[in-house]
Motif scaffolding. Structure first.
Motif, short mmCIF file in Angstrom:
data_model
loop_
_atom_site.label_atom_id
_atom_site.label_comp_id
_atom_site.label_asym_id
_atom_site.label_seq_id
_atom_site.Cartn_x
_atom_site.Cartn_y
_atom_site.Cartn_z
N VAL A 316 0.87 -1.15 -0.05
CA VAL A 316 0.15 0.23 -0.02
C VAL A 316 0.93 1.00 0.04
O VAL A 316 1.74 1.46 1.03
N ARG A 317 0.94 1.90 -1.22
CA ARG A 317 1.73 3.11 -1.28
C ARG A 317 0.78 4.44 -1.30
O ARG A 317 -0.43 4.37 -1.90
N ASP A 318 1.27 5.53 -0.76
CA ASP A 318 0.49 6.70 -0.74
C ASP A 318 1.45 8.00 -1.03
O ASP A 318 2.88 7.87 -0.73
N ASN A 319 1.24 8.93 -1.27
CA ASN A 319 2.15 10.48 -1.75
C ASN A 319 1.54 11.21 -0.40
O ASN A 319 1.68 12.55 -0.55
N GLY A 320 1.58 10.70 0.84
CA GLY A 320 1.39 11.61 1.99
C GLY A 320 2.44 12.22 2.52
O GLY A 320 3.44 12.59 2.06
N VAL A 321 2.49 12.38 3.84
CA VAL A 321 3.39 13.17 4.79
C VAL A 321 4.65 12.31 4.71
O VAL A 321 5.79 12.70 4.97
N ALA A 375 4.65 7.15 1.96
CA ALA A 375 4.99 5.92 2.43
C ALA A 375 4.56 4.60 1.93
O ALA A 375 3.46 4.64 1.05
N CYS A 376 5.12 3.66 2.02
CA CYS A 376 4.69 2.34 1.48
C CYS A 376 4.83 1.41 2.49
O CYS A 376 5.84 1.17 3.33
N ILE A 377 3.74 0.73 2.65
CA ILE A 377 3.68 -0.61 3.84
C ILE A 377 3.74 -2.17 2.97
O ILE A 377 2.65 -2.10 1.99
N TYR A 378 4.43 -2.78 3.13
CA TYR A 378 4.59 -4.10 2.52
C TYR A 378 4.41 -5.11 3.40
O TYR A 378 4.31 -5.23 4.53
N PHE A 379 3.77 -6.24 2.70
CA PHE A 379 3.16 -7.39 3.76
C PHE A 379 3.20 -8.80 3.10
O PHE A 379 2.80 -8.72 1.55
#
Length: 382
Positions: A316-321, A375-379
């Motif tokens: 899950v990747r986003d272009n946030g803070v 940020a990017c969260i991997y699982f």
């Protein structure tokens, strides 16, 4: 008078006998086990060269000695009693474990098997057998035994911890929530009965107090939900993860239709998992991305899949803070809030919940990010 027929060394029978004896000697002296022979007094009359590997002695050094000369005193007494019984009632024996002293002073565990030897008149004249070094096997078994004992102790500790956790949950659910609900009720009653008579400042304090009580109840609910994940039984099935992400993303759009958020969801993603727990994972990950992209004019949240080190990995990747990678270890710790995130509401339980669910599925979860760049969260799921 019949003339005795001399047997020449050129006799075919003798040649066969010599070859047979040579084969037997080669077998005995090159086997991985130590072959030995003792007389009726348990003195060595033969020892194969393998004894050098097992106990460090040459065959010549052991001839005329007994097995008990190479054992600790208590072990020698135990084995001597056993062998004497075998000599009184001759019979084959197998897998007799015994502790021996190596020439360098270390202890070696041998496994001995043997048979009685009789002369032509049937009289017992000794024993013949083999010894196998099982030191490493015994050390491994002892290590396994110690580990099993440690696991048993750990299981007992975990059982106690679970009982304490259940007691804590009961306290939180009843003893703590009850007074909070009572305070909330009093708060509402005061505003209903005399709210129009209170100064505006007092009324504001009263309403802020109500918000605090509401958030405290939310926190208690999150605590209880988080604690239950360790005990929920998994019910796995193959699910369409892309479809699940679409459903969850739609719920965010409905709750805040004015937000400009672009969801990029890869099609055809599937996972063998518990659908209810995976919905919690997706909800928390998308909710996190939704929250930390709120200051972007157009937020972009991506849910995809790639292979990393040969393992299918979801992201899950986003272009946030984003965040500083020095703080990455805090992301999955309950109630840890990263620096400069006070403006974003939450309890710091979302990613900790994700990690707990992923671990229940035998996978792992980690994060990458850069401050101000998303940020990017991997699982993974096993």
């Amino acid at each position: 008078m019949t003339r005795r027929k001399d047997v020449s060394t050129d006799s075919p029978d003798l040649g066969k006998l010599i070859k047979s004896e040579q084969r037997f000697r080669d077998l005995v002296e090159n086997t991985s086990d130590w072959v030995w022979e003792v007389d009726e007094a348990c003195r060595y009359v033969y020892a194969s060269p393998k004894i050098i590997d097992l106990l460090g002695y040459t065959p010549q050094e052991v001839l005329g000695k007994t097995p008990f000369d190479f054992m600790p005193r208590e072990e020698a007494a135990r084995i001597k009693a056993g062998l004497e019984q075998i000599l009184r009632d001759p019979r084959p024996f197998q897998n007799l474990e015994n502790i021996n002293l190596h020439k360098n002073g270390s202890l070696r565990v041998l496994e001995t098997s043997g048979v009685p030897i009789h002369d032509a008149d049937g009289r017992l004249v000794g024993l013949r057998g083999i010894d196998r070094d099982i030191t490493e096997r015994r050390e491994s078994e002892e290590e396994i035994r110690r580990l099993n004992e440690a696991l048993t102790e750990r299981a007992a500790e975990l059982e106690t911890a679970n009982e304490e956790l259940q007691a804590f949950n009961y306290t939180v659910a009843h003893d703590l929530r009850q007074p909070l609900n009572l305070l909330g009720s009093y708060n509402q009653l005061i505003e209903t009965l005399v709210g129009d008579q209170l100064p505006e400042e007092c009324l504001r304090y009263l309403r802020e107090e109500g918000q605090v009580i509401y958030r405290m109840n939310q926190l208690i609910e999150e605590l209880l939900r988080f604690s239950r994940f360790a005990h929920i039984e998994l019910h796995r099935e193959r699910i369409d993860l892309s479809e699940l992400v679409q459903e969850v993303s739609l719920s965010f759009r409905v709750t805040d239709p004015d937000r400009k958020v672009e969801f990029v969801i890869a099609p055809g993603m599937t996972a063998f998992c518990d659908p209810n727990l995976m919905r919690i994972v997706v909800n928390n990950l998308l909710g996190n991305a939704w929250k930390y992209t709120c200051l972007q004019e157009t937020a972009v949240i991506e849910f995809g899949e790639r292979e990393m080190d040969g393992v299918p990995t979801f992201l899950v990747r986003d272009n946030g803070v984003g965040f500083d990678m020095d703080d990455a270890g805090k992301l999955f710790t309950p109630f840890q809030r990263l620096p400069n995130t006070e403006r974003y509401r939450g309890f710091g339980i979302g990613l900790a919940t994700v990690e707990r669910v992923i671990l229940r599925h035998g996978g792992r979860v980690w994060a990458e990010g850069k401050l101000g760049e998303g940020a990017c969260i991997y699982f993974t799921i096993e």
